[in-house]
Enzyme design. Structure first.
Site, PDB file in Angstrom:
ATOM      1  CE  LYS A   1      10.533  19.682 -10.870  1.00 33.73           C
ATOM      2  NZ  LYS A   1       9.350  20.230 -11.514  1.00 33.73           N
TER       3      LYS A   1
ATOM      4  CG  HIS B   1      -1.680  -1.236   1.461  1.00 34.33           C
ATOM      5  ND1 HIS B   1      -2.913  -1.489   0.919  1.00 34.33           N
ATOM      6  CD2 HIS B   1      -1.343  -2.365   2.155  1.00 34.33           C
ATOM      7  CE1 HIS B   1      -3.321  -2.697   1.288  1.00 34.33           C
ATOM      8  NE2 HIS B   1      -2.378  -3.254   2.034  1.00 34.33           N
TER       9      HIS B   1
ATOM     10  CB  SER C   1      12.138  22.937 -14.819  1.00 37.32           C
ATOM     11  OG  SER C   1      11.303  24.063 -14.909  1.00 37.32           O
TER      12      SER C   1
END
Ligand code: ARG
Length: 466
Positions: A283, A156, A277
């Site tokens: 980024k 999960h 980016s």
């Protein structure tokens, strides 16, 4: 260009019909298979005497010239042609006149296209198999270096139990080995030669199908002419195999994307395999992994295109089947691109072992081991599970981990706890104790790596041998 069937028609086809009907823009990709298939067919026609030997030789030489002219850029495709089969036959006739016109004796484009397409698929299965084998070797190599690198295993997406990064990577190796096995299977069923089915009902000429089969390196010939020209199982099976393979690559990509995030920081991509980016200077984006995940959709789409296209078709050939090529080419081309880029990306990735360890230490992933400790001391598992739950709650309260909680606190909850609990819940020890076949203990991962290498060796030896 005058149509082959001009004799039967009073009018030329409308330009829009011509353009709509033509598959030349995409099936020109099959020029090599088409020429090789025609060389085998012409050789057979000459051998059994359906055409004379000299004419067969001339046709073969003419076809070889066309092949080398295409490959050297001396002959350009004419995109007004209906398809690659018509284009090559027309070109041969331009060069050899009446002799060229004899090539299509005892053959139809229906069995010709079935043959060419199967030859293409056999070639491509081999190339894809070779790429997947390389990917498996790359991942095994990475796993070998990380047999002792502790990390969380998740369920999960919640921290669950300790494993190693090596064990984690070997899970993907198992998936990919099954993919290679499926590619081999798919190859075996594709390796059946349809030429001689002709339009749908075979032929009255005394052709030798086994001669063509041997010359083109097929294992068997198809046993029903209607099926021979209208069976498209192999491209459906191939795109289905590729869809499963892409689904595996997509899951791996998803993990890579997560692990490269600031939240995980388990991996860092090499600069050459990441992108920046245009606006955010901080980024470093995992575009390659994202594109692989994205392209999985189109490969699964290709499978759906093919299986839906086939489901309502009566026997035998129908023009709908011309749609088989673009979908198959798309799946094949994309998967080759994906794997070729993924391999060097994995080869150059940096594994942040300290961060994996840190996440593992904070996650109570040794709670099951703590319960097992009490079971070893005689407590029934359900009670041990409950006691450990209380210990975890206490740790959360005190902002501690199972490793840093004092023994006195342990004893307040249950007096079976002794000093040896700390050895028992030590993460390296937890992993080492999972010494079961297929488990994460380093010696078991070593065993897994050895058996995977053996399996890879055996799969490589099977057809298509690489
Ligand atoms: N371009 C066609 C295809 O790919 C070749 C077979 C055409 N046969 C026919 N009878 N129209 O399916």
């Amino acid at each position: 260009m005058e149509k082959m069937w001009a004799g039967r028609f009073k009018k030329e086809a409308d330009k829009r019909v011509n353009d709509f009907n033509s598959s030349m823009s995409f099936d020109s990709k099959l020029y090599r298979q088409d020429i090789e298939g025609s060389i085998a067919h012409a050789t057979m026609l000459g051998k059994v005497g359906i055409i004379n030997k000299e004419e067969a030789d001339k046709i073969v030489a003419g076809l070889k010239d066309i092949l080398s002219d295409i490959e050297q850029g001396k002959l350009e495709f004419n995109f007004d042609a209906e398809d690659i089969h018509m284009f090559i036959e027309q070109e041969l006739t331009n060069r050899l006149n009446d002799t060229g016109k004899r090539l299509h004796t005892a053959r139809s484009r229906n069995d010709q296209v079935a043959l060419d397409f199967k030859m293409y698929q056999k070639d491509e299965i081999k190339k894809i198999k070779s790429l997947v084998c390389k990917l498996v070797e790359t991942i095994i190599n990475l796993a070998s270096k990380h047999k002792n690198t502790i990390m969380c295993g998740y369920t999960h997406l919640q921290r669950a139990q300790p494993v190693t990064f090596g064990h984690y990577m070997m899970a993907y190796v198992q998936m990919l080995l099954r993919d290679i096995d499926r590619l081999n299977d798919c190859y075996a069923r594709t390796d059946v030669m349809p030429l001689g089915s002709c339009a749908l009902a075979g032929t009255t000429y005394p052709i030798d199908r086994y001669f063509v089969c041997n010359m083109l390196n097929f294992s068997k010939v198809t046993m029903n002419s209607l099926d021979g020209v209208s069976d498209r199982d192999s491209c459906i099976e191939l795109t289905s195999t590729l869809s499963i393979l892409m689904m595996h690559l997509s899951r791996l990509s998803e993990e890579i994307i997560l692990w490269c995030s600031w939240e995980f920081r388990f991996l860092e991509l090499d600069d050459a395999f990441a992108t920046g980016s245009s606006i955010m200077p901080q980024k470093k984006n995992p575009d390659v992994a994202e594109l692989i995940r994205g392209k999985t959709g189109r490969v699964i789409g290709d499978l759906l295109t093919l299986i839906t296209m086939m489901k309502g078709l009566p026997l035998a050939y129908n023009k709908d089947m011309q749609e088989d090529k673009e979908a198959t080419f798309d799946a094949v081309d994309n998967i080759k691109l994906c794997i070729s880029t993924l391999i060097p990306m994995i080869e150059t990735v940096k594994v942040k072992e300290e961060n994996m360890r840190k996440a593992a230490a904070e996650g109570f992933i040794n709670a099951t081991d703590c319960a097992d400790y009490l079971v070893k001391k005689g407590m029934p598992f359900r009670d041990a599970y409950k006691v450990t739950g209380e210990i975890v709650a206490l740790c959360i309260d005190k902002q501690k981990t199972l490793e840093t909680l004092e023994l006195s606190e342990y004893k307040k909850v249950c007096d079976l706890f002794c000093e040896d609990i700390y050895d028992f819940i030590n993460l390296d020890e937890c992993v080492k104790q999972r010494d079961v076949v297929g488990g994460p203990a380093p010696n078991r991962v070593k065993e897994q790596i050895d058996s995977s290498k053996d399996e890879l060796f055996n799969l490589k030896k099977q057809q298509p041998v690489i």
